[in-house]
Every structure is written in C-alpha cells, then in structure tokens.
Design a protein around this motif. Sequence first.
Motif, mmCIF file in Angstrom:
data_model
loop_
_atom_site.group_PDB
_atom_site.id
_atom_site.type_symbol
_atom_site.label_atom_id
_atom_site.label_comp_id
_atom_site.label_asym_id
_atom_site.label_seq_id
_atom_site.Cartn_x
_atom_site.Cartn_y
_atom_site.Cartn_z
ATOM 1 N N GLU A 96 21.818 59.558 30.249
ATOM 2 C CA GLU A 96 22.333 60.404 31.324
ATOM 3 C C GLU A 96 21.214 60.919 32.232
ATOM 4 O O GLU A 96 21.431 61.140 33.432
ATOM 5 N N LEU A 97 20.047 61.109 31.659
ATOM 6 C CA LEU A 97 18.923 61.586 32.468
ATOM 7 C C LEU A 97 18.536 60.559 33.527
ATOM 8 O O LEU A 97 18.288 60.904 34.685
ATOM 9 N N TYR A 98 18.492 59.297 33.131
ATOM 10 C CA TYR A 98 18.141 58.242 34.082
ATOM 11 C C TYR A 98 19.250 58.032 35.102
ATOM 12 O O TYR A 98 18.974 57.739 36.283
ATOM 13 N N GLU A 99 20.481 58.172 34.676
ATOM 14 C CA GLU A 99 21.595 58.030 35.607
ATOM 15 C C GLU A 99 21.577 59.134 36.651
ATOM 16 O O GLU A 99 21.793 58.879 37.845
ATOM 17 N N ALA A 100 21.302 60.355 36.216
ATOM 18 C CA ALA A 100 21.212 61.470 37.161
ATOM 19 C C ALA A 100 20.047 61.282 38.119
ATOM 20 O O ALA A 100 20.153 61.580 39.318
ATOM 21 N N ALA A 101 18.923 60.765 37.591
ATOM 22 C CA ALA A 101 17.755 60.517 38.436
ATOM 23 C C ALA A 101 18.048 59.433 39.464
ATOM 24 O O ALA A 101 17.662 59.543 40.638
ATOM 25 N N ALA A 102 18.742 58.372 39.050
ATOM 26 C CA ALA A 102 19.074 57.289 39.972
ATOM 27 C C ALA A 102 20.015 57.770 41.063
ATOM 28 O O ALA A 102 19.889 57.375 42.235
ATOM 29 N N ILE A 103 20.967 58.635 40.711
ATOM 30 C CA ILE A 103 21.892 59.179 41.709
ATOM 31 C C ILE A 103 21.138 59.999 42.746
ATOM 32 O O ILE A 103 21.460 59.975 43.942
ATOM 33 N N ARG A 135 9.257 57.058 39.807
ATOM 34 C CA ARG A 135 9.626 58.482 39.793
ATOM 35 C C ARG A 135 10.345 58.837 38.492
ATOM 36 O O ARG A 135 10.130 59.915 37.925
ATOM 37 N N GLN A 136 11.179 57.938 38.006
ATOM 38 C CA GLN A 136 11.876 58.188 36.743
ATOM 39 C C GLN A 136 10.897 58.280 35.580
ATOM 40 O O GLN A 136 11.089 59.086 34.668
ATOM 41 N N PHE A 137 9.850 57.464 35.620
ATOM 42 C CA PHE A 137 8.862 57.515 34.535
ATOM 43 C C PHE A 137 8.154 58.863 34.506
ATOM 44 O O PHE A 137 8.032 59.493 33.450
ATOM 45 N N PHE A 138 7.679 59.319 35.667
ATOM 46 C CA PHE A 138 6.905 60.561 35.706
ATOM 47 C C PHE A 138 7.785 61.816 35.625
ATOM 48 O O PHE A 138 7.314 62.864 35.202
ATOM 49 N N ASN A 139 9.045 61.716 36.045
ATOM 50 C CA ASN A 139 9.912 62.896 36.055
ATOM 51 C C ASN A 139 10.884 62.973 34.879
ATOM 52 O O ASN A 139 11.425 64.036 34.606
ATOM 53 N N VAL A 140 11.097 61.846 34.215
ATOM 54 C CA VAL A 140 12.035 61.850 33.088
ATOM 55 C C VAL A 140 11.336 61.410 31.805
ATOM 56 O O VAL A 140 11.263 62.162 30.826
ATOM 57 N N ASN A 165 20.397 69.894 33.163
ATOM 58 C CA ASN A 165 19.281 70.760 33.532
ATOM 59 C C ASN A 165 18.409 70.179 34.628
ATOM 60 O O ASN A 165 17.455 70.812 35.066
ATOM 61 N N ILE A 166 18.661 68.933 35.044
ATOM 62 C CA ILE A 166 17.891 68.366 36.147
ATOM 63 C C ILE A 166 18.455 68.927 37.453
ATOM 64 O O ILE A 166 19.604 68.702 37.783
ATOM 65 N N LYS A 167 17.623 69.608 38.195
ATOM 66 C CA LYS A 167 18.079 70.247 39.428
ATOM 67 C C LYS A 167 17.779 69.387 40.648
ATOM 68 O O LYS A 167 18.671 68.936 41.342
ATOM 69 N N LYS A 168 16.485 69.169 40.923
ATOM 70 C CA LYS A 168 16.104 68.399 42.103
ATOM 71 C C LYS A 168 14.909 67.530 41.756
ATOM 72 O O LYS A 168 13.952 68.008 41.178
ATOM 73 N N PHE A 169 14.958 66.284 42.152
ATOM 74 C CA PHE A 169 13.838 65.402 41.897
ATOM 75 C C PHE A 169 12.788 65.490 42.999
ATOM 76 O O PHE A 169 11.789 64.797 42.964
ATOM 77 N N GLY A 170 12.991 66.338 43.957
ATOM 78 C CA GLY A 170 11.967 66.559 44.960
ATOM 79 C C GLY A 170 10.878 67.469 44.445
ATOM 80 O O GLY A 170 9.826 67.598 45.050
ATOM 81 N N ARG A 171 11.096 68.112 43.295
ATOM 82 C CA ARG A 171 10.075 68.985 42.719
ATOM 83 C C ARG A 171 9.037 68.166 41.980
ATOM 84 O O ARG A 171 9.185 66.980 41.759
ATOM 85 N N LYS A 172 8.003 68.832 41.547
ATOM 86 C CA LYS A 172 6.889 68.136 40.902
ATOM 87 C C LYS A 172 7.254 67.633 39.523
ATOM 88 O O LYS A 172 6.722 66.669 39.057
#
Length: 254
Positions: free
Chosen positions: A127-134, A141-146, A243-250
Amino acid sequence: MLFNDVQFWNALCITLKYAAIFVPLNLIIALFLAVLIAMPVKGVRFFRTLFYIPCVISGVAVSIIFGWILNGNYGVLNYLLSFLGIKGPQWLVDPKWALLAVIIASAFGVGSMMLIFYTDIKNIPIELYEAAAIDGAGMTRQFFNVTLPMITPTLLFNLVTSIITSFQQVTLVMLLTNGGPLKSTYFYGLMTYENAFKFHRLGYASANAWVMFIIVLLLTALVFRSSSAWVFYETEGRNAAKNIKKFGRKKVVL
C-alpha cells in the motif's frame, strides 16, 4: 601497549581505515543487490541464489580464489583491465594497493547482509508503494521516501554487525597478505592473533582483545546514540499507508 608498542597504533590505524571503507561499501552493495532481487523479474531466483552462494564458502576458499584473481602477474582482474588498456597493479605485494585488495575480497561475502535487507524489503506493505505511485513518485523517489525509511531498523542492525566484523577480520588478511607488504595490512585482529598464538603472549593478547572490545563498544554506542535521528520504527503496521501525507517533503512521515 599504549606507549612502547609501535605496531599497536599501526594496526589500529589500518583497521580503522579498513572499517571506514569496508562498512559503507558492504552496506551499499548489499542494499543494491537486495533491491535488485526484490524486483519481480524473470530469473530472479537464480540471481538470488547466485548472490548468496559466496556466504557458504569458507574463508580459506575465498582467500584462494582471490589470491588467484588479484595476482599481479596472471590474475583475472589484471587480465580484464588489460582489455581496457590499463596495466593492473601488483595488488597483493604493493603497499599502496594491498589494503584495497583485502577490501575487494571482503566485499565478496555480502550475501547474508543482502538476504536480511531483502527479507525486510519484501515485508514493506504494498500500500505504501501504491500511495507513492498515485502521488506521482517514480522508482527513485519511492526508494528514498518509502523503502529506505522503512528498512532503517535493519540498516541499523547491519551497520552494527559490519563494524564488529571489520574489527574481527583475521582469516582473509592472514591468507592473502599475512599482514604485508611492509605491514600495510597488519590488522588489529591479526596482531592480537599473533600475540596469542605465534608469540605466546596470552596476557598481552588478552589486553589487545579488551581494547578491541572497548573500541567496538564505543562505536556501537555512538551508532545507537545517533539512531534516533535516522531510524524510523513503524508503530501502526497495517495503517502505515495512511500516514503518508505528501511526497513533496524530504522524507516520509511514519
């Protein structure tokens, strides 16, 4: 030991230099391989087995293999470099290259660490990767953020074990270089071994071992002390994706 033994400080400096290169290199290689074998591609089981096989080979066998690969006269590595027009150095008999040669041979056994990373990566909720892809995150970005934030507890474990391993390196360096040339690979573990079993100074070797224990303990304590700034623990399990809010954050907020 501290004031009259020149080899003590020499061995300690060489071991610290080795650890400074060996630890991050092993972590990077193991994590890279773990990410590769976690991908759903054809033939991944073959590569998973291939990358892990070096771990079941004894240290003596690894030393023999790399003694052949790194030989300056007929070694495989220098033979491959010759195709690029590069004259390979005398890896095992040149003080400038001997330490690097031992590091290269040591990196051969990253399979166990790779497998630990792989197990943790496979346990990350999809679900984390699916939310990131959406949210428009690519694979990098998925590697460093998830992926990376989710495996930081495993990264902490592998970091600590790598530090301990770097100070206990004896077999490989003994059989490849025996501490030479010119004591350029005279590791602290090898010095402790020789004091105990070659020079039969068991009391002095025990003192060497205690110093090693204290140094490893201090480095481990430093790693654990800093872990609160970069290690993230998932506390909500199944609801982590929410809990993932925005992928624009660091970084991902877990």
